[in-house]
Design an enzyme around this catalytic site. Structure first.
Site, mmCIF file in Angstrom:
data_model
loop_
_atom_site.group_PDB
_atom_site.id
_atom_site.type_symbol
_atom_site.label_atom_id
_atom_site.label_comp_id
_atom_site.label_asym_id
_atom_site.label_seq_id
_atom_site.Cartn_x
_atom_site.Cartn_y
_atom_site.Cartn_z
ATOM 1 N N CYS A 91 0.839 -1.193 0.000
ATOM 2 C CA CYS A 91 0.000 0.000 0.000
ATOM 3 C C CYS A 91 0.874 1.243 0.000
ATOM 4 O O CYS A 91 0.485 2.292 -0.480
ATOM 5 C CB CYS A 91 -0.929 -0.018 1.199
ATOM 6 S SG CYS A 91 -0.037 -0.325 2.717
ATOM 7 N N GLU A 140 -5.028 2.785 -8.223
ATOM 8 C CA GLU A 140 -4.043 1.901 -7.603
ATOM 9 C C GLU A 140 -3.901 0.649 -8.473
ATOM 10 O O GLU A 140 -4.870 -0.078 -8.684
ATOM 11 C CB GLU A 140 -4.481 1.504 -6.185
ATOM 12 C CG GLU A 140 -3.398 0.719 -5.472
ATOM 13 C CD GLU A 140 -3.803 0.226 -4.084
ATOM 14 O OE1 GLU A 140 -4.909 -0.317 -3.937
ATOM 15 O OE2 GLU A 140 -2.996 0.369 -3.144
HETATM 16 P P1 NAP Z 1 -8.933 -7.078 -0.656
HETATM 17 O O1 NAP Z 1 -9.195 -7.767 -1.919
HETATM 18 O O2 NAP Z 1 -9.773 -5.912 -0.305
HETATM 19 O O3 NAP Z 1 -9.013 -8.183 0.473
HETATM 20 C C1 NAP Z 1 -8.733 -7.888 1.835
HETATM 21 C C2 NAP Z 1 -9.501 -8.854 2.701
HETATM 22 O O4 NAP Z 1 -10.897 -8.608 2.566
HETATM 23 C C3 NAP Z 1 -9.293 -10.309 2.326
HETATM 24 O O5 NAP Z 1 -9.248 -11.068 3.504
HETATM 25 C C4 NAP Z 1 -10.547 -10.602 1.540
HETATM 26 O O6 NAP Z 1 -10.895 -11.960 1.494
HETATM 27 C C5 NAP Z 1 -11.557 -9.817 2.316
HETATM 28 N N1 NAP Z 1 -12.841 -9.577 1.640
HETATM 29 C C6 NAP Z 1 -13.113 -9.618 0.314
HETATM 30 N N2 NAP Z 1 -14.424 -9.329 0.106
HETATM 31 C C7 NAP Z 1 -14.976 -9.104 1.324
HETATM 32 C C8 NAP Z 1 -16.287 -8.755 1.785
HETATM 33 N N3 NAP Z 1 -17.305 -8.574 0.952
HETATM 34 N N4 NAP Z 1 -16.500 -8.616 3.109
HETATM 35 C C9 NAP Z 1 -15.483 -8.782 3.981
HETATM 36 N N5 NAP Z 1 -14.230 -9.107 3.603
HETATM 37 C C10 NAP Z 1 -13.973 -9.266 2.301
HETATM 38 O O7 NAP Z 1 -7.420 -6.566 -0.591
HETATM 39 P P2 NAP Z 1 -6.123 -7.413 -0.902
HETATM 40 O O8 NAP Z 1 -6.045 -7.639 -2.369
HETATM 41 O O9 NAP Z 1 -6.040 -8.565 0.012
HETATM 42 O O10 NAP Z 1 -4.989 -6.395 -0.457
HETATM 43 C C11 NAP Z 1 -4.486 -5.393 -1.271
HETATM 44 C C12 NAP Z 1 -5.061 -4.045 -0.894
HETATM 45 O O11 NAP Z 1 -4.796 -3.782 0.471
HETATM 46 C C13 NAP Z 1 -4.441 -2.873 -1.636
HETATM 47 O O12 NAP Z 1 -5.455 -1.984 -1.995
HETATM 48 C C14 NAP Z 1 -3.511 -2.251 -0.607
HETATM 49 O O13 NAP Z 1 -3.225 -0.890 -0.831
HETATM 50 C C15 NAP Z 1 -4.282 -2.461 0.641
HETATM 51 N N6 NAP Z 1 -3.432 -2.405 1.827
HETATM 52 C C16 NAP Z 1 -3.549 -1.327 2.653
HETATM 53 C C17 NAP Z 1 -2.740 -1.214 3.769
HETATM 54 C C18 NAP Z 1 -2.840 -0.032 4.685
HETATM 55 O O14 NAP Z 1 -2.298 -0.081 5.786
HETATM 56 N N7 NAP Z 1 -3.497 1.044 4.286
HETATM 57 C C19 NAP Z 1 -1.832 -2.231 4.059
HETATM 58 C C20 NAP Z 1 -1.744 -3.330 3.192
HETATM 59 C C21 NAP Z 1 -2.569 -3.409 2.086
HETATM 60 P P3 NAP Z 1 -10.542 -12.872 0.203
HETATM 61 O O15 NAP Z 1 -9.072 -12.933 0.159
HETATM 62 O O16 NAP Z 1 -11.185 -14.153 0.536
HETATM 63 O O17 NAP Z 1 -11.133 -12.173 -0.973
#
Ligand code: NAP
Ligand code: MG
Length: 516
Positions: free
Chosen positions: A322, A417
């Site tokens: 991120c 992003e």
């Molecule tokens: P994501 O697709 O949003 O998934 C994050 C989590 O949410 C996963 O455990 C996912 O499960 C779950 N999820 C998906 N749909 C959901 C729903 N409807 N209800 C509840 N939970 C749900 O994000 P990612 O691809 O794992 O991570 C990348 C993103 O994280 C990037 O945008 C990055 O910038 C951000 N990030 C932000 C920070 C910060 O501190 N600001 C730190 C690290 C990452 P599944 O895997 O089963 O889909």
């Protein structure tokens, strides 16, 4: 007062040392020998296998299955909610210092099993050795830091004395939390997001990301080994849309601790705002989301340092942070020189199997691979391709490190992003214009400035609107306690992980007045 040593960040492993390289190779071989192993759910005192499983694949070798993890459905999610609720009554009353000791113990176990966890991170999500080691070190830091900080919070809050009365204020826990971490720091962020609330006296239902359930299951083994009472952390891998929604919507969920994409974060914020039948509180949501982070390179910057910091920030872990730099905004006077040096630095990056020590590994999965390549096609229309621009070796989800130059600040690749190894170079006419471009996205997570001009640095201090601002260094790699981490605007609720304030998010103040 507890007798823990003062907090110090866990040192990184020196892989230039042949002894450490040997240990890492052994750990990788050991993890490979366990490929295909099955991992259970953890609900209360039970470990549960399910017929349906999540297949965790090695993104560097997509024919390899790192492990098969039990997958919760709604009925199992309900069971986990009930277990967490039942245990909350007891756990919330366990003395803080005792709760803190479980974290310190878990940190000690992780430290002993460091190479094992690093190896799993290399194989399950494609981190290079140093990135994997840093992920484990950060997990250890969160445990050690939150243990000490919670112990420090465990004292009466100072109040203004009032004649004839005794007034007492304390922080008490909230209840059951839904913890939903991302795959990109599948150990560190998961551990911090889970164990912060836990040391504050809450119990949790943890739903790990579907790309990284093996490292999550192994962390549950650590908690068992540390003797954490069953049901304090209930771990239920499963589909985000199915059980993610279920635990977010649940009327007994008191708070949601989320880190991930903007889309899912906003969905959670919206759903959590709806009061469900039987719900008697307003849910708290901490949602840490994406970034479109920029580095500004001023005209009198040290260009070599700026190139090095930009490359590390843009391409470390394939740009899947991120905090990653996805825009570099360069003053026109040094633009050509910076671009030439950047091209030279990026062209020598080898993209390949992190298992064998390559620096740039694969992206996380097939969907990300497709989506990033699609952005690269958009970039080819919006800017000039400097280097990269295609997929890497076919045995994994590789993408070449890709740089576009002469990109407009409002281009799609300068606004959305991408979350991959893609960097947009933008030209600015002045430092003031560079700052204005840097701030002109919906995000506000990290940012950087390379400059030797004090006035410009002071201007950026005041005007660069990001949660984590770095001068004359890379913009990734925030350290627990040193650089509390979290962003503004669509980057999230600014929970500031790794800060003293973080634990307060999972508590509420109780004030008791007795008149004598
Ligand atoms: P994501 O697709 O949003 O998934 C994050 C989590 O949410 C996963 O455990 C996912 O499960 C779950 N999820 C998906 N749909 C959901 C729903 N409807 N209800 C509840 N939970 C749900 O994000 P990612 O691809 O794992 O991570 C990348 C993103 O994280 C990037 O945008 C990055 O910038 C951000 N990030 C932000 C920070 C910060 O501190 N600001 C730190 C690290 C990452 P599944 O895997 O089963 O889909
Ligand atoms: Mg995987």
């Amino acid at each position: 007062m507890p007798l823990f040593t003062p907090f110090a960040n866990e040192p990184f492993t020196d892989f230039a040392d042949p002894a450490n390289r040997e240990l890492m190779q052994q750990a990788i071989a050991a993890a490979e020998a366990e490929f295909g192993r099955e991992y259970p759910l953890y609900i209360g005192a039970e470990t549960i296998m399910t017929a349906d499983k999540i297949k965790s694949v090695n993104p560097s070798r997509i024919d390899q299955v790192v492990g098969y993890c039990a997958k919760a459905d709604k009925a199992l999610a309900e069971k986990a909610m009930q277990a967490a609720q039942e245990v909350f009554a007891r756990w919330s009353r366990v003395p803080v210092i005792e709760r803190a000791r479980y974290l310190v113990k878990a940190a000690a176990i992780l430290r002993r099993r460091k190479f094992e966890f690093s190896a799993v991170l290399v194989l399950e999500i494609g981190k290079n050795w140093a990135e994997a080691d840093a992920d484990v070190a950060e997990a250890i830091d969160f445990l050690e830091y939150y243990a000490r900080e919670m112990a420090a919070l465990d004292k009466p809050v100072e109040l203004v004395p009032f004649p004839g009365e005794e007034n007492e204020a304390r922080y008490i826990p909230l209840g059951v939390g839904a913890v939903i971490p991302p795959w990109n720091f599948p150990l560190a962020i998961l551990v911090g997001m889970t164990m912060g609330p836990v040391v504050a006296g809450n119990t949790v239902v943890l739903k790990p990301a579907s790309n990284t359930p093996v490292v999550a299951a192994r962390f549950m083994e650590v908690l068992r080994e540390a003797g954490l009472p069953p049901g304090v952390v209930n771990c239920i891998p499963g589909s985000g849309s199915e059980i993610g929604d279920y635990i977010v919507d649940h009327p007994r969920t008191r708070f949601i601790n989320f880190t991930g994409s903007r889309a899912v974060g906003l969905r959670i914020v919206e759903r959590a705002a709806k009061i469900q039948p039987g719900q008697i509180w307003i849910k708290r949501v901490h949602a840490e989301m994406g970034g479109k982070d920029a580095i500004i390179v001023d005209k009198d910057a040290d260009i070599a340092a700026a190139v090095q910091g930009t490359v590390a920030s843009a391409f470390g872990f394939q740009g899947q942070k991120c905090s990653a730099c996805s825009r570099v905004i360069v003053h026109k006077d040094i633009y050509d020189e910076f671009v030439d040096r950047l091209a030279a630095a990026v062209k020598v990056i080898r993209c390949g199997s992190v298992r064998d020590g390559d620096w740039l590994g694969p992206v996380c999965d097939a969907n990300a691979h497709r989506s990033i390549l699609n952005y690269i096609e958009i970039g080819k229309k919006e800017g000039k391709l400097l280097t990269g621009g295609g997929p890497g070796p076919a045995h994994g989800w590789f993408i070449e490190p890709t740089v576009f130059v002469d990109v407009s600040p409002t281009a799609v690749i300068a606004q959305e992003e991408i979350f991959g190894p893609v960097l947009a170079v933008i030209k600015a006419g002045s430092f003031a214009e560079a700052l204005q471009i840097a701030n002109a996205t919906q995000y506000g997570l990290t940012g950087g400035v390379y400059s030797r001009n004090r006035e410009h640095l002071e201007l950026a201090r005041r005007q660069f609107h990001v949660g984590n601002l770095y001068f004359n260094r890379k913009i990734t790699g925030a350290l627990v306690g040193v650089q509390p981490f979290g962003g503004y605007n669509m980057s999230g609720t600014c929970a500031k992980a790794g800060s003293r304030d973080y634990l307060l998010l999972f508590t509420q103040m109780k004030v008791i007045t007795e008149r004598f």
